[in-house]
Design a protein around this motif. Structure first.
Motif, PDB file in Angstrom:
ATOM      1  N   ASP A  13       0.722  -1.813  -0.344  1.00  0.00           N
ATOM      2  CA  ASP A  13       0.271   0.344  -0.247  1.00  0.00           C
ATOM      3  C   ASP A  13       0.771   1.057   0.255  1.00  0.00           C
ATOM      4  O   ASP A  13       0.511   1.805  -0.617  1.00  0.00           O
ATOM      5  N   GLY A  14       1.913   1.237   0.865  1.00  0.00           N
ATOM      6  CA  GLY A  14       3.162   2.752   0.828  1.00  0.00           C
ATOM      7  C   GLY A  14       3.410   2.920  -0.528  1.00  0.00           C
ATOM      8  O   GLY A  14       3.673   3.705  -1.257  1.00  0.00           O
ATOM      9  N   LEU A  15       3.597   1.633  -0.998  1.00  0.00           N
ATOM     10  CA  LEU A  15       4.327   1.276  -2.358  1.00  0.00           C
ATOM     11  C   LEU A  15       3.483   2.399  -3.967  1.00  0.00           C
ATOM     12  O   LEU A  15       3.799   3.240  -4.303  1.00  0.00           O
ATOM     13  N   SER A  16       1.898   1.526  -3.744  1.00  0.00           N
ATOM     14  CA  SER A  16       1.252   2.359  -4.423  1.00  0.00           C
ATOM     15  C   SER A  16       0.526   3.908  -4.229  1.00  0.00           C
ATOM     16  O   SER A  16       0.410   4.124  -5.076  1.00  0.00           O
ATOM     17  N   ARG A  17       0.868   4.575  -2.855  1.00  0.00           N
ATOM     18  CA  ARG A  17       0.912   5.686  -2.644  1.00  0.00           C
ATOM     19  C   ARG A  17       1.417   6.768  -2.889  1.00  0.00           C
ATOM     20  O   ARG A  17       1.677   7.887  -3.674  1.00  0.00           O
ATOM     21  N   TRP A  18       2.977   5.831  -2.937  1.00  0.00           N
ATOM     22  CA  TRP A  18       4.232   6.518  -3.777  1.00  0.00           C
ATOM     23  C   TRP A  18       3.840   6.652  -4.822  1.00  0.00           C
ATOM     24  O   TRP A  18       4.309   7.569  -5.396  1.00  0.00           O
ATOM     25  N   LEU A  19       3.324   5.804  -5.480  1.00  0.00           N
ATOM     26  CA  LEU A  19       3.585   5.287  -7.178  1.00  0.00           C
ATOM     27  C   LEU A  19       2.625   6.961  -7.867  1.00  0.00           C
ATOM     28  O   LEU A  19       2.386   7.379  -8.810  1.00  0.00           O
ATOM     29  N   THR A  20       1.169   6.910  -6.818  1.00  0.00           N
ATOM     30  CA  THR A  20       0.420   7.833  -7.315  1.00  0.00           C
ATOM     31  C   THR A  20       0.415   8.977  -6.959  1.00  0.00           C
ATOM     32  O   THR A  20       0.153   9.602  -7.565  1.00  0.00           O
ATOM     33  N   ARG A  40       2.625  -7.474  -7.865  1.00  0.00           N
ATOM     34  CA  ARG A  40       2.636  -7.429  -9.489  1.00  0.00           C
ATOM     35  C   ARG A  40       1.152  -6.885 -10.123  1.00  0.00           C
ATOM     36  O   ARG A  40       1.380  -6.102 -11.703  1.00  0.00           O
ATOM     37  N   GLU A  41       0.166  -6.810  -9.257  1.00  0.00           N
ATOM     38  CA  GLU A  41      -1.116  -5.980  -9.312  1.00  0.00           C
ATOM     39  C   GLU A  41      -1.524  -4.639  -9.368  1.00  0.00           C
ATOM     40  O   GLU A  41      -0.806  -3.445  -9.996  1.00  0.00           O
ATOM     41  N   THR A  42      -0.229  -3.939  -8.495  1.00  0.00           N
ATOM     42  CA  THR A  42       0.051  -2.320  -8.051  1.00  0.00           C
ATOM     43  C   THR A  42       1.254  -1.626  -9.163  1.00  0.00           C
ATOM     44  O   THR A  42       0.762  -0.856  -9.500  1.00  0.00           O
ATOM     45  N   LEU A  43       2.111  -3.216 -10.136  1.00  0.00           N
ATOM     46  CA  LEU A  43       2.578  -1.917 -11.071  1.00  0.00           C
ATOM     47  C   LEU A  43       1.748  -1.749 -11.923  1.00  0.00           C
ATOM     48  O   LEU A  43       2.337  -1.252 -12.975  1.00  0.00           O
TER      49      LEU A  43
END
Length: 248
Positions: A30-37, A117-120
């Motif tokens: 979730d932290g990675l997803s927020r950073w990408l967004t 993988r889904e996040t990416l």
């Protein structure tokens, strides 16, 4: 940690994503997803370094008879289960190794890899490799890891410590550690004694955030401990673990 290489700028950018204290792997994803967004990042290729908090390790001895590829996977899983118990729901992979030498097996939760993988994928980002932190360090400094020398990576609340012998890895253990210098040195000394070795321990330790020395240097603590600092770490070829985890 995500290693991102920009085509526009010929340099690598290290991005550290830290989950909240006590959170499981979901917090890190979730932290990675927020950073990408937050940074509006889409498309491209990344390499991901995974904390040992989300990885299981085991040393796999060389089999007495030749094994087929599928049998080799079962052999690696067997030794992981000997250490950690039932490995259902975990993706297991083992480095290619050299003939006659013990190999390092790693495993990550299937659900964690799928969520990653889904996040990416939703951002059209592909992963060149997904490397456990210990494997990433091993790749970066493998030329320095000689027989009779310990190699360890300390991060989160643990130390992954292995000892290299004349015929490859002789030991590999995950030890609880707070990360302070004195405790890490004490753990290396204890392993040195347990291995039946004499004299001063000869060890390479990578403990990001714990040791403060100039970037890209190896600092000798004067007690046989050499504190490694990152110097383009992650640029070395990944082990089979990285490829398997990224491709499955």
């Amino acid at each position: 940690m995500v290693l991102r290489e920009s085509r526009a700028q010929p340099r690598r950018e290290n991005v550290e994503v830290i989950a909240e204290e006590g959170a499981a792997w979901r917090g890190a994803v979730d932290g990675l997803s927020r950073w990408l967004t937050r940074n509006s990042i889409e498309r491209g290729r990344v390499s991901i370094v995974v904390s040992s908090r989300f990885v299981r390790y085991a040393l796999v001895p060389w089999p007495s008879t030749e094994l087929k590829r599928d049998e080799g996977s079962v052999w690696a899983r067997f030794h992981l289960e000997t250490v950690h118990g039932d490995m259902t729901g975990w993706t297991v992979a083992c480095d290619a190794g050299e003939f006659g030498r013990a190999r390092v097996a790693c495993a990550m939760p299937d659900a964690f890899l799928q969520a990653l993988r889904e996040t990416l994928t939703t951002r059209k980002i592909s992963a060149d490799a997904i490397r456990p932190a210990f494997v990433n360090g091993w790749n970066g400094w493998r030329k320095l890891i000689k027989p009779g020398r310990f190699f360890g990576v300390a991060e989160s609340d643990r130390l992954v410590l292995g000892c290299c012998g004349q015929r490859g890895w002789e030991s590999l253990r995950v030890l609880s550690a707070k990360g302070c210098c004195d405790e890490l040195i004490a753990l290396v000394r204890r392993e040195h004694v347990l291995m039946g070795m004499t004299g001063t321990p000869n060890a390479l330790l990578f403990a990001p955030g714990t040791i403060s020395v100039p970037w890209g240097t190896v600092a000798n603590a004067g007690d046989g401990i050499h504190w490694l600092q990152p110097d383009e770490i992650g640029s070395a070829p990944a082990l089979a673990m990285a490829n398997l985890a990224a491709e499955r």
